[in-house]
Design a protein around this motif. Structure first.
Motif, PDB file in Angstrom:
ATOM      1  N   LEU A 166       6.011   9.866  13.620  1.00  0.00           N
ATOM      2  CA  LEU A 166       6.982  10.938  13.459  1.00  0.00           C
ATOM      3  C   LEU A 166       6.882  11.608  12.088  1.00  0.00           C
ATOM      4  CD1 LEU A 166       9.088  12.031  15.415  1.00  0.00           C
ATOM      5  CD2 LEU A 166      10.789  10.561  14.328  1.00  0.00           C
ATOM      6  N   THR A 167       6.614  10.825  11.056  1.00  0.00           N
ATOM      7  CA  THR A 167       6.448  11.382   9.708  1.00  0.00           C
ATOM      8  C   THR A 167       5.044  11.059   9.207  1.00  0.00           C
ATOM      9  OG1 THR A 167       7.303   9.403   8.600  1.00  0.00           O
ATOM     10  CG2 THR A 167       8.904  11.109   9.208  1.00  0.00           C
ATOM     11  N   HIS A 168       4.573  11.841   8.251  1.00  0.00           N
ATOM     12  CA  HIS A 168       3.202  11.683   7.759  1.00  0.00           C
ATOM     13  C   HIS A 168       3.231  11.725   6.232  1.00  0.00           C
ATOM     14  CE1 HIS A 168       1.481  12.233  11.830  1.00  0.00           C
ATOM     15  NE2 HIS A 168       2.546  12.989  11.990  1.00  0.00           N
ATOM     16  N   SER A 169       3.076  10.541   5.623  1.00  0.00           N
ATOM     17  CA  SER A 169       3.314  10.410   4.190  1.00  0.00           C
ATOM     18  C   SER A 169       2.078  10.560   3.315  1.00  0.00           C
ATOM     19  CB  SER A 169       3.971   9.056   3.899  1.00  0.00           C
ATOM     20  OG  SER A 169       5.283   9.035   4.428  1.00  0.00           O
ATOM     21  N   LEU A 170       0.899  10.366   3.871  1.00  0.00           N
ATOM     22  CA  LEU A 170      -0.298  10.546   3.057  1.00  0.00           C
ATOM     23  C   LEU A 170      -0.483  12.018   2.693  1.00  0.00           C
ATOM     24  CD1 LEU A 170      -3.083   8.219   4.544  1.00  0.00           C
ATOM     25  CD2 LEU A 170      -2.066   8.102   2.268  1.00  0.00           C
ATOM     26  N   VAL A 171      -1.063  12.269   1.537  1.00  0.00           N
ATOM     27  CA  VAL A 171      -1.365  13.640   1.125  1.00  0.00           C
ATOM     28  C   VAL A 171      -2.878  13.791   1.016  1.00  0.00           C
ATOM     29  CG1 VAL A 171       0.807  13.942  -0.093  1.00  0.00           C
ATOM     30  CG2 VAL A 171      -1.176  13.077  -1.329  1.00  0.00           C
ATOM     31  N   GLY A 172      -3.335  15.016   1.027  1.00  0.00           N
ATOM     32  CA  GLY A 172      -4.760  15.294   0.940  1.00  0.00           C
ATOM     33  C   GLY A 172      -5.380  14.707  -0.313  1.00  0.00           C
ATOM     34  N   GLY A 173      -6.563  14.153  -0.156  1.00  0.00           N
ATOM     35  CA  GLY A 173      -7.256  13.579  -1.299  1.00  0.00           C
ATOM     36  C   GLY A 173      -6.951  12.119  -1.538  1.00  0.00           C
ATOM     37  N   VAL A 174      -6.005  11.564  -0.783  1.00  0.00           N
ATOM     38  CA  VAL A 174      -5.722  10.131  -0.863  1.00  0.00           C
ATOM     39  C   VAL A 174      -6.230   9.493   0.418  1.00  0.00           C
ATOM     40  CG1 VAL A 174      -3.950   8.353  -1.085  1.00  0.00           C
ATOM     41  CG2 VAL A 174      -3.702  10.506  -2.323  1.00  0.00           C
ATOM     42  N   ARG A 175      -7.322   8.746   0.306  1.00  0.00           N
ATOM     43  CA  ARG A 175      -7.969   8.178   1.486  1.00  0.00           C
ATOM     44  C   ARG A 175      -7.660   6.685   1.598  1.00  0.00           C
ATOM     45  NH1 ARG A 175     -14.045   8.970   2.045  1.00  0.00           N
ATOM     46  NH2 ARG A 175     -14.000   7.403   0.385  1.00  0.00           N
ATOM     47  N   SER A 176      -7.241   6.287   2.785  1.00  0.00           N
ATOM     48  CA  SER A 176      -7.028   4.856   3.023  1.00  0.00           C
ATOM     49  C   SER A 176      -8.308   4.068   2.791  1.00  0.00           C
ATOM     50  CB  SER A 176      -6.519   4.644   4.452  1.00  0.00           C
ATOM     51  OG  SER A 176      -5.230   5.193   4.612  1.00  0.00           O
ATOM     52  N   ALA A 177      -9.454   4.704   3.029  1.00  0.00           N
ATOM     53  CA  ALA A 177     -10.743   4.021   2.879  1.00  0.00           C
ATOM     54  C   ALA A 177     -11.012   3.587   1.439  1.00  0.00           C
ATOM     55  CB  ALA A 177     -11.874   4.930   3.360  1.00  0.00           C
ATOM     56  N   ASP A 178     -10.357   4.234   0.467  1.00  0.00           N
ATOM     57  CA  ASP A 178     -10.568   3.877  -0.933  1.00  0.00           C
ATOM     58  C   ASP A 178      -9.609   2.778  -1.406  1.00  0.00           C
ATOM     59  OD1 ASP A 178     -12.597   5.767  -1.203  1.00  0.00           O
ATOM     60  OD2 ASP A 178     -11.171   7.359  -1.697  1.00  0.00           O
ATOM     61  N   MET A 179      -8.735   2.329  -0.510  1.00  0.00           N
ATOM     62  CA  MET A 179      -7.761   1.301  -0.873  1.00  0.00           C
ATOM     63  C   MET A 179      -8.193  -0.053  -0.318  1.00  0.00           C
ATOM     64  SD  MET A 179      -4.271   3.411  -0.191  1.00  0.00           S
ATOM     65  CE  MET A 179      -4.329   5.207  -0.160  1.00  0.00           C
ATOM     66  N   VAL A 180      -7.694  -1.107  -0.939  1.00  0.00           N
ATOM     67  CA  VAL A 180      -8.092  -2.455  -0.531  1.00  0.00           C
ATOM     68  C   VAL A 180      -7.016  -3.118   0.313  1.00  0.00           C
ATOM     69  CG1 VAL A 180      -9.602  -2.793  -2.511  1.00  0.00           C
ATOM     70  CG2 VAL A 180      -7.213  -3.482  -2.669  1.00  0.00           C
ATOM     71  N   GLU A 181      -7.468  -3.932   1.254  1.00  0.00           N
ATOM     72  CA  GLU A 181      -6.572  -4.819   1.995  1.00  0.00           C
ATOM     73  C   GLU A 181      -6.439  -6.093   1.160  1.00  0.00           C
ATOM     74  OE1 GLU A 181      -5.142  -4.670   5.092  1.00  0.00           O
ATOM     75  OE2 GLU A 181      -5.991  -2.805   5.922  1.00  0.00           O
ATOM     76  N   PRO A 182      -5.228  -6.477   0.769  1.00  0.00           N
ATOM     77  CA  PRO A 182      -5.098  -7.667  -0.069  1.00  0.00           C
ATOM     78  C   PRO A 182      -5.375  -8.952   0.709  1.00  0.00           C
ATOM     79  CG  PRO A 182      -2.936  -6.856   0.541  1.00  0.00           C
ATOM     80  CD  PRO A 182      -3.926  -5.844   1.045  1.00  0.00           C
ATOM     81  N   HIS A 183      -5.824  -9.961  -0.013  1.00  0.00           N
ATOM     82  CA  HIS A 183      -5.988 -11.301   0.553  1.00  0.00           C
ATOM     83  C   HIS A 183      -4.644 -12.022   0.480  1.00  0.00           C
ATOM     84  CE1 HIS A 183     -10.479 -11.166   0.343  1.00  0.00           C
ATOM     85  NE2 HIS A 183     -10.246 -10.410  -0.718  1.00  0.00           N
ATOM     86  N   LEU A 184      -4.237 -12.669   1.548  1.00  0.00           N
ATOM     87  CA  LEU A 184      -3.065 -13.550   1.522  1.00  0.00           C
ATOM     88  C   LEU A 184      -3.550 -14.936   1.120  1.00  0.00           C
ATOM     89  CD1 LEU A 184      -0.073 -14.175   2.072  1.00  0.00           C
ATOM     90  CD2 LEU A 184      -0.700 -14.560   4.468  1.00  0.00           C
ATOM     91  N   VAL A 185      -3.083 -15.427  -0.015  1.00  0.00           N
ATOM     92  CA  VAL A 185      -3.564 -16.710  -0.533  1.00  0.00           C
ATOM     93  C   VAL A 185      -2.391 -17.659  -0.784  1.00  0.00           C
ATOM     94  CG1 VAL A 185      -5.510 -15.537  -1.633  1.00  0.00           C
ATOM     95  CG2 VAL A 185      -3.477 -16.090  -2.999  1.00  0.00           C
ATOM     96  N   HIS A 186      -2.725 -18.936  -0.932  1.00  0.00           N
ATOM     97  CA  HIS A 186      -1.725 -19.963  -1.212  1.00  0.00           C
ATOM     98  C   HIS A 186      -2.274 -20.901  -2.277  1.00  0.00           C
ATOM     99  CE1 HIS A 186      -0.960 -18.483   2.863  1.00  0.00           C
ATOM    100  NE2 HIS A 186       0.301 -18.685   2.578  1.00  0.00           N
ATOM    101  N   TYR A 187      -1.443 -21.195  -3.274  1.00  0.00           N
ATOM    102  CA  TYR A 187      -1.874 -22.089  -4.350  1.00  0.00           C
ATOM    103  C   TYR A 187      -0.750 -23.067  -4.672  1.00  0.00           C
ATOM    104  CZ  TYR A 187       0.873 -18.955  -7.387  1.00  0.00           C
ATOM    105  OH  TYR A 187       1.877 -18.219  -7.950  1.00  0.00           O
ATOM    106  N   PRO A 188      -1.074 -24.214  -5.262  1.00  0.00           N
ATOM    107  CA  PRO A 188      -0.038 -25.223  -5.546  1.00  0.00           C
ATOM    108  C   PRO A 188       0.740 -24.888  -6.814  1.00  0.00           C
ATOM    109  CG  PRO A 188      -2.186 -26.023  -6.233  1.00  0.00           C
ATOM    110  CD  PRO A 188      -2.424 -24.682  -5.579  1.00  0.00           C
ATOM    111  N   SER A 189       2.032 -25.215  -6.809  1.00  0.00           N
ATOM    112  CA  SER A 189       2.827 -25.068  -8.032  1.00  0.00           C
ATOM    113  C   SER A 189       2.396 -26.129  -9.036  1.00  0.00           C
ATOM    114  CB  SER A 189       4.317 -25.212  -7.722  1.00  0.00           C
ATOM    115  OG  SER A 189       4.603 -26.516  -7.221  1.00  0.00           O
TER     116      SER A 189
END
Length: 659
Positions: A378-401
């Motif tokens: 319904l809405t479109h928030s990306l603007v021209g010149g901002v490409r999803s392809a240039d962004m990273v998918e974060p890693h979900l990680v777990h570490y001990p306290s």
């Protein structure tokens, strides 16, 4: 603690039908840091800019028109958070309100004549309730009380009355009032509430005879659901229980017989139940060890919705009340939650309004068809010149306290095409709250810094929501203690990936995250190459003296008596240890911040300058706790990015394969 809310039963009462088994995935094991790897991609460009990223639109609260043809929503399309209208079948949005002030929580009246919403003044959180005509754009300030805040407007089903929360500026208590739009009279439904309690989130019954609300305790460890009779203003407790448990009301069924609730009383994790209003018995619908939250009944009463937050990714579930079966909607990975006040369902039960955001996708509204399971944007928030392809998918990680008590979850953003050579800077990005959670959402600043060659790790330290009651309460009377150690453990873990230069660690956060940043640079000064405390507090004594009374009660409840626990307060006030700071600092503050007043940041600036340290500071006088105006967002985060590049530059590794 920095977040204001807007929003065991006696054994015999809890023996109603219990959900039989856990259905969501089990928590993951510890992540080997060597498994984290940068992805090679020759198509990636280092072209993201702060200006363009912060010009991507932000979409806020929304509401269906009664006829289902239009959706009203909040967006900063104009640079301000104003109200917009868009056809529910899709189309070009039309701006409805034009204001220099931010607006939120739009709610369409059942007769279609008005949309109620909230607006404050330069971020001061002294909200008034306004009405705007969706046809003419006429705006009326309904409450017009500068020293009293009115929040969470909710229409009665006949469209005559508005219920809302109300709090004088000097009070720590939210009460609930009802405004008669016909007679223009206010009725107080709750009065005399104890100073460490808040009445929030009023929900009307269909026939308008009663309202269900939640009463929260300042400590955040206990809450109850009440019913108040509108005619007599008499409240009845619906969730009596022993010990400390949280119960919150989400919706009332169309027949008025049940309340949809969320509670951690069953197994210490938030789960969803149906509360029979007459008998006060609960029928549990879920039994999971994640954060499951109730949302809404369908208008015909046949279905209800709830969301399940599994380690920072959220799905929406549709539950068939008759069959007792639930199904997850087929939606993309990220954070999905139902939208639309006061119901996400269109009035004909055919469509569901929801909000989706992912790591490479700014938040947008979508419409889900219940008939065929298809979604339309319904809405479109990306603007021209901002490409999803240039962004990273974060890693979900777990570490001990460090103390071995907990497994800590974190999202790690690793830039593309990064050699594992131990030369790269890393940012510890600490969320606020502390009762909040870093989710798998669109993080503009993290994406920008990753694009520039910085690794970003965002930990969910003890005290965060999403991981059960015991974990959330693990930093009570220990703020800046064990939770800080969890952040320091994130630094230890990220160094083991082989990517990071140990001399290029950055600590950054906002609100309570700003406090944690200050605790880090004072308690572990040798570790950090730079610190960025955003809207922080640094001195428990001055903070409690000057902050909003609601937060004052919260702080006293979670840290104890100022006199008896004076030594703890002093040890956990980083202003007392400024002489230890070695890292250059950049502080940001809002001139009208009622939660962490700008004087907190000013104390740091004055103290660091006095001893000849490196500190830069910017106050946005027309902002509050966080920055709503787009030009201020761009200016603030460009300053921070430039500061970090100057003091902790990325490795000169020709990371882009296109160069």
């Amino acid at each position: 603690m920095r977040i204001l809310s807007l929003f065991v039963m006696v054994v015999l009462m809890m023996t109603s039908i219990l959900a039989t088994s856990q259905t969501l995935p089990a928590p993951q094991a510890i992540t080997d840091p060597k498994q984290i790897a940068s992805k090679p991609d020759a198509r990636v460009e280092k072209s993201l800019s702060i200006e363009k990223l912060y010009m991507t639109r932000q979409v806020g609260g929304s509401t269906w028109s009664p006829d289902g043809k239009t959706v009203a929503f909040v967006s900063n399309l104009s640079g301000r958070n104003n109200l917009w209208l868009v056809p529910s079948e899709g189309g070009w949005p039309m701006q409805l309100t034009v204001s220099d002030q931010r607006q939120t929580s739009p709610t369409w009246s059942p007769d279609g004549k008005w949309i109620a919403y909230m607006s404050d003044y330069d971020g001061d959180e002294q909200w008034d309730i306004f009405l705007v005509s969706p046809k003419t754009g006429q705006v009326v300030n309904l409450t017009n009380t500068r020293e009293i805040s009115e929040e969470s407007p909710t229409w009665s089903h006949d469209g005559r009355y508005l219920a809302y929360m109300v709090k004088p500026k000097t009070s720590s208590v939210f009460e609930i009032d009802v405004y008669d739009t016909l007679m223009r009279e206010v009725k107080h439904l709750t009065t005399g509430t104890a100073k460490d309690r808040m009445n929030v989130a009023p929900i009307w019954s269909a026939e308008g005879k009663f309202i269900v609300y939640t009463q929260e305790q300042s400590k955040g460890t206990d809450s109850n659901v009440f019913l108040v009779d509108v005619a007599s203003a008499q409240s009845t407790l619906l969730t009596p229980h022993d010990g400390e448990h949280t119960y919150s009301a989400n919706d009332v069924s169309p027949d008025g017989k049940n309340a949809l609730i969320t509670s951690n009383a069953g197994d210490g994790y938030d789960n969803v139940g149906l509360l029979d209003i007459a008998s006060k018995k609960i029928r549990w619908l879920t039994n999971d060890k994640w954060e499951v939250s109730g949302t809404s009944f369908s208008p015909d009463g046949k279905f209800l919705t709830y969301t399940a937050n599994v380690d920072g990714n959220t799905d929406i579930y549709l539950y068939d009340i008759a069959s007792g079966k639930a199904r997850a909607l087929s939606l993309p990975k990220g954070v999905n939650y139902v939208a639309g006040r006061t119901s996400p369902f269109s009035s004909d039960n055919s469509r569901l309004l929801y909000y989706y955001t992912g790591p490479t996708a700014p938040g947008d509204l979508w419409v889900y068809s219940l008939a065929d399971g298809k979604s339309s944007q319904l809405t479109h928030s990306l603007v021209g010149g901002v490409r999803s392809a240039d962004m990273v998918e974060p890693h979900l990680v777990h570490y001990p306290s460090k103390d071995g008590k907990w497994t800590i979850s974190a999202f790690v953003y690793v830039p593309y095409n990064l050699p594992r050579n131990g030369e790269h800077p890393a940012i510890m990005f600490v969320h606020g709250g502390p009762t909040a959670q870093t989710m798998n959402t669109f993080n503009r600043f993290a994406q920008y810094m990753a694009n520039q060659g910085y690794i970003v790790i965002a930990p969910n330290y003890r005290g965060s929501t999403g991981y059960g009651k015991e974990f959330q309460q693990a930093n009570l009377f220990d703020m800046g203690g064990g939770d800080l150690q969890d952040v320091l453990a994130a630094a230890d873990w990220i160094k083991q990936t082989g990517y990071v230069d140990p001399k290029k660690l950055i600590l950054m956060g906002a609100s309570y995250g700003g406090y944690m940043t200050m605790m880090g640079v004072t308690k572990a000064p040798e570790l950090w190459a730079a610190g960025v405390p955003i809207v922080p507090f640094v001195n428990w004594f001055t903070e409690i003296q000057n902050e909003d009374p609601v937060l004052q009660q919260s702080d006293l409840a979670t840290m104890g008596d100022l006199v008896k626990n004076k030594a703890l307060y002093e040890d956990r006030s980083p202003i007392n240890f400024v002489d230890r700071i070695k890292a250059p600092l950049y502080l940001l503050a809002g001139g009208n911040d009622p939660r962490c007043p700008k004087e907190e940041a000013q104390q740091v600036v004055d103290a660091v300058k006095k001893r000849g340290g490196v500190v830069e500071y910017k106050v946005y006088e027309n902002e509050g706790h966080g920055f709503a105006r787009v030009e201020n967002q761009i200016d603030a985060y460009k300053r921070v990015a430039d500061f970090l590049k100057a003091h902790v530059p990325p490795a000169d590794c020709s990371c882009s394969l296109n160069e």
